[in-house]
Design an enzyme around this catalytic site. Structure first.
Site: not given
Ligand code: NDP
Ligand code: GDR
Length: 346
Positions: A134, A136, A157
């Site tokens: 990701s 992220e 996460y």
């Protein structure tokens, strides 16, 4: 017939990927979690009577927390390609459930890699793995972000995804497993989970327009994301596994917009003004925010021939149109005296 296994098949990406692979003639196996209610809404249209033996979509109970189960499913499905999409994928929720999130997102990836290592060794078969990384993982790294940008994760996460990424690289180097990390920037669709900001906004637009909701509570409107269409992105996942050598790729549109821009466009498309409905609620802020994600997809373009087809404005319109229709049906039900939930604030 080629066989693929998808973890997270009931999610947004899993459903688009299953459609894509079925259209390409694959037999598709998916892992679903046991729940007290049905969770297959996104794949019901492609999942028929399981008692028919010729079906090319087969579901197995399993969970990324359960390594034994993953091994058993691998042996039953005997896939040539595995797509690891399963995750507790909500960034804000990962601050509430950090251990669980890390266990599924990080250690869950390790469990799958371990199962694959033994499966390939015992059977002599090569299995290609797509690992859902990701944007992220870049977190606070300044934009634009590409394959060589150093990770700076800003949530449990994201830390879990960084672990999943490095476990994947390590198993590729240590055991010669064919593993590709996709580093995907945000991608949305009418099937996006309703607690992610884009869908939360477009659901609200439809419901406000139909008189089913009045207010929309949001957090930080200044964050910028590189938003694409999920249907385009699953094509990129598949392309990664069709290469001769495993590698890691960023998939992104190369264009960033703020949450506020998304909000304004979505409301305008329905002829509504956000000022009249949108309120701030600090509960939607994250302890550490990711301010600006903007991907550089040039490697995927050059090596995979991948480019996203749906642009930002088309994406917003697609989602609003879908959710207007959904709200219209809810309105009809409500007018007929059926109970329609009053959109709990999430
Ligand atoms: P969703 O949240 O829509 O779907 C997640 C899927 O994972 C669901 O099928 C869910 O099952 C399943 N799942 C959750 N927990 C477990 C578990 N313990 N064991 C097995 N499966 C589990 O995510 P998306 O489809 O949007 O994303 C797919 C993947 O890509 C995820 O790994 C996500 O982190 C990653 N990603 C997503 C991006 C995006 O913008 N969408 C961008 C970059 C990465 P259930 O239906 O039962 O809840
Ligand atoms: P993100 O998606 O965190 O980028 O993760 P999300 O839509 O949750 O947030 C995007 C930005 O919007 C801001 N925001 C809000 N977010 C939510 N959910 N709800 C709100 O009310 C709200 N108000 C403002 C957030 O602060 C954030 O800045 C998604 C997930 O799909 C991950 O699994 C994936 O890895 C990344 O995209 C890439």
């Amino acid at each position: 017939m080629r066989r693929a296994l998808i973890t997270g098949i009931t999610g947004q990406d899993g459903s688009y990927l299953a459609e894509l692979l079925l259209a390409k003639g694959y037999e598709v196996h998916g892992i679903v979690r046991r729940a007290s209610t049905f969770t297959t809404e996104r794949i019901d249209h492609i999942y028929q009577d399981p008692h028919e033996s010729h079906l090319r979509l087969k579901l197995h109970y399993g969970d990324l927390s359960d390594g034994t189960g993953l091994r058993r499913v691998l042996e039953m499905a005997r896939p040539e390609e595995v797509y690891n999409l399963g995750a507790q994928s909500h960034v804000r929720v990962s601050f509430d459930q950090p251990e669980y999130t890390a266990d599924i997102v990080g250690t869950g990836t390790l469990r799958l890699l371990e199962a694959l290592r033994d499966y390939t060794q015992n059977t002599g078969r090569q299995v290609k793995l797509y690992q859902a990384g990701s944007s992220e993982m870049f977190g606070a790294a300044p934009p634009p972000q590409g394959e060589t940008t150093a990770f700076y994760p800003r949530s449990p996460y994201a830390v879990g995804k960084v672990a999943g990424y490095w476990f994947s690289v390590n198993y590729r180097e240590a055991y010669g497993l064919f593993v590709c990390n996709g580093i995907l920037f945000n991608h949305e669709s009418p099937r996006r989970g309703e607690t992610f900001v884009t869908r939360k906004i477009t659901r609200a637009v439809g419901r406000i327009k139909m008189g089913l909701q009045d207010r929309l509570f949001l957090g930080n409107l200044d964050a910028k994301r590189d938003w694409g269409f999920a249907g385009d992105f699953v094509e990129g996942m598949w392309r990664m596994l069709q290469q001769d050598e495993p590698d890691d790729y960023v998939l992104a549109t190369g264009e960033a917009h703020s949450v506020r821009e998304f909000l304004d466009l979505a409301f305008a498309h329905a002829g509504l003004a956000p000022e009249a409905h949108v309120e701030f609620d600090p509960r939607y802020l994250r302890p550490t925010e990711v301010d600006h994600l903007l991907g550089d997809p040039s490697k995927a373009r050059e090596k995979l021939g991948w480019t996203p087809k749906v642009g930002f404005e088309e994406l917003v319109r697609m989602m609003v149109d879908n959710d207007m229709e959904l709200a219209r049906r809810e309105r009809t039900l409500k007018d007929a005296g059926h109970l329609v939930s009053t959109q709990a604030e999430r």
